[in-house]
Design a protein around this motif. Structure first.
Motif, PDB file in Angstrom:
ATOM      1  N   LEU A 101       0.976  -1.131   0.053  1.00  0.00           N
ATOM      2  CA  LEU A 101      -0.024  -0.177   0.082  1.00  0.00           C
ATOM      3  C   LEU A 101       0.709   1.346  -0.137  1.00  0.00           C
ATOM      4  N   ALA A 102       1.915   1.179   0.664  1.00  0.00           N
ATOM      5  CA  ALA A 102       2.795   2.466   0.855  1.00  0.00           C
ATOM      6  C   ALA A 102       3.315   2.526  -0.612  1.00  0.00           C
ATOM      7  N   ARG A 103       3.862   1.527  -1.415  1.00  0.00           N
ATOM      8  CA  ARG A 103       4.604   1.695  -2.332  1.00  0.00           C
ATOM      9  C   ARG A 103       3.615   2.223  -3.443  1.00  0.00           C
ATOM     10  N   ARG A 104       2.360   1.879  -3.301  1.00  0.00           N
ATOM     11  CA  ARG A 104       1.408   2.358  -4.450  1.00  0.00           C
ATOM     12  C   ARG A 104       0.923   3.666  -4.201  1.00  0.00           C
ATOM     13  N   ILE A 105       0.771   4.010  -2.892  1.00  0.00           N
ATOM     14  CA  ILE A 105       0.629   5.262  -2.734  1.00  0.00           C
ATOM     15  C   ILE A 105       1.671   6.290  -3.011  1.00  0.00           C
ATOM     16  N   GLU A 106       2.875   6.119  -2.834  1.00  0.00           N
ATOM     17  CA  GLU A 106       4.051   6.666  -3.183  1.00  0.00           C
ATOM     18  C   GLU A 106       4.244   6.938  -4.650  1.00  0.00           C
ATOM     19  N   ALA A 107       3.902   5.860  -5.452  1.00  0.00           N
ATOM     20  CA  ALA A 107       3.707   5.890  -6.888  1.00  0.00           C
ATOM     21  C   ALA A 107       2.718   6.858  -7.131  1.00  0.00           C
ATOM     22  N   LEU A 108       1.583   7.101  -6.506  1.00  0.00           N
ATOM     23  CA  LEU A 108       0.629   8.061  -7.001  1.00  0.00           C
ATOM     24  C   LEU A 108       0.877   9.465  -6.654  1.00  0.00           C
ATOM     25  N   LEU A 109       1.442   9.763  -5.539  1.00  0.00           N
ATOM     26  CA  LEU A 109       2.035  10.918  -5.279  1.00  0.00           C
ATOM     27  C   LEU A 109       3.029  11.626  -6.210  1.00  0.00           C
ATOM     28  N   ALA A 110       4.073  10.436  -6.490  1.00  0.00           N
ATOM     29  CA  ALA A 110       4.966  10.884  -7.329  1.00  0.00           C
ATOM     30  C   ALA A 110       4.656  11.068  -8.992  1.00  0.00           C
ATOM     31  N   GLY A 111       3.711  10.670  -9.237  1.00  0.00           N
ATOM     32  CA  GLY A 111       2.917  11.062 -10.591  1.00  0.00           C
ATOM     33  C   GLY A 111       2.266  12.002 -10.684  1.00  0.00           C
ATOM     34  N   LEU A 112       2.043  13.203  -9.567  1.00  0.00           N
ATOM     35  CA  LEU A 112       1.605  14.151  -9.753  1.00  0.00           C
ATOM     36  C   LEU A 112       2.403  15.291  -9.996  1.00  0.00           C
ATOM     37  N   VAL A 113       2.129  15.607 -11.523  1.00  0.00           N
ATOM     38  CA  VAL A 113       3.139  16.538 -12.321  1.00  0.00           C
ATOM     39  C   VAL A 113       2.469  17.764 -12.783  1.00  0.00           C
ATOM     40  N   PHE A 114       2.913  18.771 -12.240  1.00  0.00           N
ATOM     41  CA  PHE A 114       2.334  20.230 -12.799  1.00  0.00           C
ATOM     42  C   PHE A 114       3.242  20.595 -14.062  1.00  0.00           C
ATOM     43  N   PRO A 115       2.731  21.835 -14.676  1.00  0.00           N
ATOM     44  CA  PRO A 115       3.308  22.221 -15.849  1.00  0.00           C
ATOM     45  C   PRO A 115       4.763  22.801 -15.495  1.00  0.00           C
ATOM     46  N   PRO A 116       5.501  22.970 -16.502  1.00  0.00           N
ATOM     47  CA  PRO A 116       6.799  23.703 -16.090  1.00  0.00           C
ATOM     48  C   PRO A 116       6.860  25.012 -15.462  1.00  0.00           C
ATOM     49  N   SER A 117       7.737  25.332 -14.450  1.00  0.00           N
ATOM     50  CA  SER A 117       7.537  26.751 -13.856  1.00  0.00           C
ATOM     51  C   SER A 117       7.914  27.734 -14.958  1.00  0.00           C
ATOM     52  N   GLY A 118       8.569  27.493 -15.964  1.00  0.00           N
ATOM     53  CA  GLY A 118       8.798  28.521 -16.548  1.00  0.00           C
ATOM     54  C   GLY A 118       7.655  29.362 -17.498  1.00  0.00           C
ATOM     55  N   ARG A 119       6.564  28.520 -17.587  1.00  0.00           N
ATOM     56  CA  ARG A 119       5.337  29.276 -18.303  1.00  0.00           C
ATOM     57  C   ARG A 119       4.310  29.557 -17.286  1.00  0.00           C
ATOM     58  N   LEU A 120       3.558  30.523 -17.832  1.00  0.00           N
ATOM     59  CA  LEU A 120       2.370  30.899 -16.695  1.00  0.00           C
ATOM     60  C   LEU A 120       1.240  29.857 -16.960  1.00  0.00           C
ATOM     61  N   ALA A 121       0.953  29.094 -15.951  1.00  0.00           N
ATOM     62  CA  ALA A 121      -0.226  27.928 -16.139  1.00  0.00           C
ATOM     63  C   ALA A 121      -1.469  28.439 -15.687  1.00  0.00           C
ATOM     64  N   SER A 122      -2.378  27.800 -16.415  1.00  0.00           N
ATOM     65  CA  SER A 122      -3.758  28.329 -16.222  1.00  0.00           C
ATOM     66  C   SER A 122      -4.301  27.356 -15.038  1.00  0.00           C
ATOM     67  N   LEU A 123      -5.738  27.901 -14.824  1.00  0.00           N
ATOM     68  CA  LEU A 123      -6.419  27.104 -13.859  1.00  0.00           C
ATOM     69  C   LEU A 123      -6.593  25.680 -13.945  1.00  0.00           C
ATOM     70  N   THR A 124      -6.895  25.319 -15.267  1.00  0.00           N
ATOM     71  CA  THR A 124      -7.059  24.110 -15.790  1.00  0.00           C
ATOM     72  C   THR A 124      -5.890  23.245 -15.589  1.00  0.00           C
ATOM     73  N   ASP A 125      -4.518  23.817 -15.882  1.00  0.00           N
ATOM     74  CA  ASP A 125      -3.509  23.031 -15.914  1.00  0.00           C
ATOM     75  C   ASP A 125      -3.029  22.711 -14.080  1.00  0.00           C
ATOM     76  N   LEU A 126      -3.622  23.435 -13.481  1.00  0.00           N
ATOM     77  CA  LEU A 126      -3.281  23.116 -12.240  1.00  0.00           C
ATOM     78  C   LEU A 126      -4.357  22.245 -11.549  1.00  0.00           C
ATOM     79  N   ILE A 127      -5.673  22.406 -11.971  1.00  0.00           N
ATOM     80  CA  ILE A 127      -6.746  21.490 -11.493  1.00  0.00           C
ATOM     81  C   ILE A 127      -6.759  20.041 -11.810  1.00  0.00           C
TER      82      ILE A 127
END
Length: 214
Positions: A101-127
């Motif tokens: 369970l810990a391994r799978r939760i870790e994989a889920l959290l590690a898979g949370l990827v946001f747009p690169p910080s170099g550009r302005l992200a929209s609300l949809t990009d974050l949600i």
């Protein structure tokens, strides 16, 4: 004796992995879930649901039977005595469930990827990434709760325990990254548990920041 116990634990770890694989397949059978109905339904709606969900419900029944047989085999296994050490298969199984369970939760959290910080992200990009993660977390949680029906453990308690520990673990590392401190090894975290370890999705200076930047 200790080496034999460790070998037994590593061998039995395949059972939780197989179990979570089955639970994942159960959660994919969305056609078997009548949650799209309101408080009142017509006979036509009920007939359509029964017709369209027949294959999915049969698949859920088959997978659930495999889970039942898997759990029954472990629960009926007698306590083993290896030298001076008593090994309870049920305890070994619960430890294995926590580790997987810990391994799978870790994989889920590690898979949370946001747009690169170099550009302005929209609300949809974050949600969008957060919404996708929430759906996958809900599927894993609902599937994991099937375990308590066959093992006699509080799956929801294990879920909250491991999810809270994983989140606290990543936040602890993120603090070091944001403050430009040296990222500590996994074992140095106050939220580290050697029986159910959590590791960073990336090594080095990036550390757990992969959970927010990929």
């Amino acid at each position: 004796s200790a080496r034999l116990v460790q070998f037994m634990r590593s061998t039995l770890q395949e059972i939780p992995r197989l179990l979570f694989g089955l639970l994942g397949r159960i959660s994919e059978q969305t056609a078997a879930k009548p949650d799209r109905f309101g408080s009142r339904i017509t006979l036509v709606e009920l007939s359509d649901y029964a017709r369209l969900s027949e294959a999915a419900r049969q698949e859920v029944g088959t997978l659930t039977q495999r889970v039942t047989l898997l759990m029954r085999g472990m629960c009926e296994t007698e306590v083993a005595v290896l030298g001076e050490i008593r090994v309870d298969p049920r305890t070994v199984l619960v430890d294995g469930l926590r580790r997987e369970l810990a391994r799978r939760i870790e994989a889920l959290l590690a898979g949370l990827v946001f747009p690169p910080s170099g550009r302005l992200a929209s609300l949809t990009d974050l949600i969008s990434p957060v919404s996708s993660l929430a759906n996958r977390v809900e599927d894993l949680c609902s599937g994991f709760q099937h375990v308590q029906d066959y093992l006699g453990v509080s799956a929801l308690q294990l879920w909250h325990q491991e999810l809270g520990r994983a989140v606290a673990f990543f936040l602890h590392v993120e603090q070091h990254v944001l403050l430009r401190r040296r990222v500590p090894p996994s074992g140095a975290s106050p939220h580290h548990d050697p029986s159910a370890p959590i590791t960073f999705p990336d090594n080095g200076s990036r550390g757990a920041s992969a959970t927010s930047s990929g």
